[in-house]
Every structure is written in C-alpha cells, then in structure tokens.
Design an enzyme around this catalytic site. Sequence first.
Site, PDB file in Angstrom:
ATOM      1  N   HIS A 179       0.835  -1.218   0.000  1.00  0.00           N
ATOM      2  CA  HIS A 179       0.000   0.000   0.000  1.00  0.00           C
ATOM      3  C   HIS A 179       0.867   1.265   0.000  1.00  0.00           C
ATOM      4  CE1 HIS A 179      -3.836   2.135   1.255  1.00  0.00           C
ATOM      5  NE2 HIS A 179      -2.928   3.024   1.598  1.00  0.00           N
ATOM      6  N   GLU A 180       1.876   1.300   0.874  1.00  0.00           N
ATOM      7  CA  GLU A 180       2.694   2.520   1.001  1.00  0.00           C
ATOM      8  C   GLU A 180       3.628   2.695  -0.202  1.00  0.00           C
ATOM      9  OE1 GLU A 180       1.519   4.453   3.088  1.00  0.00           O
ATOM     10  OE2 GLU A 180       0.503   2.950   4.295  1.00  0.00           O
TER      11      GLU A 180
HETATM   12 NI    NI Z   1      -3.119   5.030   1.900  1.00  0.00          NI
END
Ligand code: NI
Length: 168
Positions: A132-133
Amino acid sequence: MALLKLRIVPDPVLRRKTRHVRDIDASIQRLVDDMLETMHYESGVGLAANQVGVLHRVAVIHLPEAEEPIVLINPEVLRREGQREVEEGCLSIPGYRAMLFRSVTVRVKAQDRNGKPIRIKAQELLAQALEHEIDHLNGILYIDHLESHEKLYKITEESEDPVEAGVG
Ligand code: NI
C-alpha cells in the site's frame, strides 16, 4: 515534531511519483519524525510522504502489535508471491473501504533512517501495508486495483477500525 496536513483525494500530489532520496540529512530526519507523529495522530498503520505533500521516497509503517515503527527510505518491492483477498482503506480516502487482492509474501529492500540498507520479507498486514505505502510513493491508490468502483463501500463510524483494514 509537528503534525503535517494529510492530503485527501483528489489532491493531485497523491498521483505524483516521489523522488529517490540521495542525502538522508537533517531535513529527512525531521520529515520522518513528523510523518511518524502524523501517522500516530491519524491512527494509521502507515503513511507515505506524498500523503503529506512531500515528493520524497519515504514511508513509515507501525503495526498495531509492534513496539517500534519501521522507517523506509527508497523502498522497492523486489518480489511478490501469491494472492489473497483483503479489506483495505486509506487515510487519504476517508470513509471508504474495499476488498481487493494483495500478495501473500512481499520482499522489499529499502534504507532505514540512518541510510543502512535493509531487507524485509513480510506476510499478512505488514505485506499489505508495504504494498500500500510503496504504491503511494508511485502515485498509485488502492482504488486503482479495484475492478470497478462499485467494489468501494462506505463505512460507518462504528465499523471504523483502522487496525483491521490496513489503513495507511
Ligand atoms: Ni493510503
């Protein structure tokens, strides 16, 4: 330390690709500290620099059960294995969640806040947060992985639990 302003969709900075950090100097150390404070304030599991309007390749992750946060400078996914369906949300897309596919195992290389090379082999929530990051740092949001926006659903205050949803 200082709280940074969280950028929310459709802020264009969320679609910008962040730049490699060459010198991990005092300004990067300050950015890391401010991002950690902001992530904790927002009850997020992770935070990427462009979510606070900074185009450096820097992200932080703090899993709920972990004592220490992970600081990632210039992170890159080396390898992904398997697929699993997970629930996900994002601090920059408040009030929504979706089910999507993430990798079972993720291998990442990065530098820590002192510039030391690190490698992480992760599964479960850490693998999800890393994908996600690092997506954020490439200008990608989790909604880009959905087959249609109908897969996105609104959440109510009572059901809001960032820990369960891998929010960052
Ligand atoms: Ni996010």
